[in-house]
Design a protein around this motif. Structure first.
Motif, mmCIF file in Angstrom:
data_model
loop_
_atom_site.group_PDB
_atom_site.id
_atom_site.type_symbol
_atom_site.label_atom_id
_atom_site.label_comp_id
_atom_site.label_asym_id
_atom_site.label_seq_id
_atom_site.Cartn_x
_atom_site.Cartn_y
_atom_site.Cartn_z
ATOM 1 N N PHE A 67 60.400 70.838 32.226
ATOM 2 C CA PHE A 67 61.488 70.802 33.478
ATOM 3 C C PHE A 67 61.066 69.413 33.588
ATOM 4 O O PHE A 67 62.099 68.846 33.487
ATOM 5 N N ASP A 68 59.975 68.313 33.897
ATOM 6 C CA ASP A 68 60.547 66.866 34.276
ATOM 7 C C ASP A 68 60.712 66.293 33.207
ATOM 8 O O ASP A 68 61.566 64.995 33.046
ATOM 9 N N ILE A 69 60.726 66.798 32.032
ATOM 10 C CA ILE A 69 61.143 65.217 30.290
ATOM 11 C C ILE A 69 62.646 65.590 30.669
ATOM 12 O O ILE A 69 64.079 65.199 30.467
ATOM 13 N N LEU A 70 63.157 67.227 30.954
ATOM 14 C CA LEU A 70 64.448 67.909 30.536
ATOM 15 C C LEU A 70 65.539 67.138 32.019
ATOM 16 O O LEU A 70 66.844 66.642 31.476
ATOM 17 N N TYR A 71 65.081 67.593 33.125
ATOM 18 C CA TYR A 71 65.765 67.579 33.859
ATOM 19 C C TYR A 71 66.236 65.332 34.417
ATOM 20 O O TYR A 71 67.662 66.018 34.253
ATOM 21 N N PRO A 72 65.599 64.599 33.897
ATOM 22 C CA PRO A 72 66.446 63.192 34.815
ATOM 23 C C PRO A 72 67.025 62.513 32.851
ATOM 24 O O PRO A 72 67.655 61.946 33.700
ATOM 25 N N SER A 73 67.141 63.618 32.013
ATOM 26 C CA SER A 73 67.910 63.212 30.401
ATOM 27 C C SER A 73 68.931 64.056 30.559
ATOM 28 O O SER A 73 70.016 63.728 30.491
ATOM 29 N N VAL A 74 69.354 64.899 31.871
ATOM 30 C CA VAL A 74 71.242 64.818 31.477
ATOM 31 C C VAL A 74 71.532 63.936 32.823
ATOM 32 O O VAL A 74 73.046 64.176 32.552
ATOM 33 N N ASN A 75 70.836 63.210 33.357
ATOM 34 C CA ASN A 75 72.062 61.985 34.261
ATOM 35 C C ASN A 75 71.974 60.611 33.816
ATOM 36 O O ASN A 75 72.415 59.733 33.534
#
Length: 312
Positions: free
Chosen positions: A69-77
């Motif tokens: 999750f913590d790899i994907l979450y900041p990758s959104v924005n």
């Protein structure tokens, strides 16, 4: 009728973080540093859990999900924001904006569910230790994880459909560094009361329900820990929960400040979103690895193996 037919706006302009003119280079370095730490730190934790057989337990199974999750979450924005900070175009396509809203709220919901699952795991481990392996069997863990990711997708889909079924005919300036519900809804050319009510209720119900379940779990956990006679036993039990509680406070604080308060303050909202999007995901590897002896030992083993691979 497709979502595209509802709108005459084909792109939005992201105005970035308010009152930061002239600080673009400094903010770029900040974003890049935290984003890099987030990717590398969480990938290392994920691979360590995967490679270490002694970490193949329910607690670390959920921690592995949190790392993903913590790899994907900041990758959104973050990548898009860094492109703008480098002086490139500040525009984002209509579909790109809808994608940001979808992935941001899908992952936000997954985070809430994940922390609830982790709280339940700690509750069973501390309050029912003799039955832990029976209750938290692989099938239960897999079902909780799949339910978490599927539930997050449903949540994000409902919110995205509600926001982007409205017509957008200009203005198209988004007062933030990414597309999110409050800033995008303010640009709609129609009555947004239904979308506002449903999104407020949806986000509120998910966050509040998860928070209450976590609170109930930890109330029971604390009561059980206080019954432990040895001070060493109490200390160990508290230490396994303190990392989780720290992460929960960092996760729920921004949700309350941005979505569940009556008035909006652009600068405060932006500062909280930067903390939530960029800073917190990079802190979780530190919170979990530095406070956890098992993870530290497994991490050291993996790093030694990477530095000195066995000869073929």
């Amino acid at each position: 009728m497709s979502m595209r037919n509802y709108t005459s706006v084909t792109e939005f302009i992201l105005l970035g973080i308010p009152n930061t003119e002239g600080l673009e280079n400094m903010i770029f370095v900040l974003f890049l540093t935290f984003y890099t730490f987030s990717l590398l730190g969480n990938l290392l934790i994920f691979l360590t859990i995967l490679a270490s057989s002694n970490l193949h337990t329910p607690m670390y199974f959920f921690l592995g999900n949190l790392s993903m999750f913590d790899i994907l979450y900041p990758s959104v924005n973050s990548p898009k924001m860094m492109v703008f900070l480098m002086g490139q175009s500040r525009t984002i396509s209509y579909q790109g904006c809808a994608s940001q809203v979808f992935f941001y709220h899908t992952l936000g919901c997954i985070e809430c569910f994940l922390y609830t699952g982790m709280a339940y795991d700690r509750f069973v481990a501390i309050c029912h230790p003799m039955r832990y392996t029976v209750i938290m069997n692989p099938r239960v863990c897999t079902s909780l994880a799949v339910g978490t990711w599927v539930g997050g997708c449903l949540h994000g889909s409902v919110l995205t459909f509600l926001i982007f079924r409205l017509p957008y005919c200009g203005p198209n300036k988004v007062h933030s560094f990414f597309c999110d519900i409050p800033v995008v809804l303010s640009l709609a050319c129609a009555d947004t009361s239904l979308a506002q009510t449903v999104s407020f209720t949806n986000v509120g119900v998910v966050a509040l329900t998860c928070f209450l379940l976590v609170l109930i779990s930890y109330t029971r956990i604390v009561l059980s820990i206080l019954k432990i006679r040895s001070s060493e036993g109490r200390r160990r039990a508290f230490s396994t929960c303190s990392a989780h509680l720290t992460s929960i406070l960092l996760a729920y604080g921004p949700v309350i400040l941005v979505y569940l308060k009556p008035a909006s303050n652009l600068w405060l909202d932006a500062a909280v979103q930067v903390l939530n999007n960029v800073v917190t995901p990079s802190l979780n590897p530190l919170i979990y690895s530095l406070r956890n002896k098992d993870v530290k030992l497994a991490l050291q083993k993996v790093l030694v193996q990477m530095a000195h691979p066995p000869a073929v």
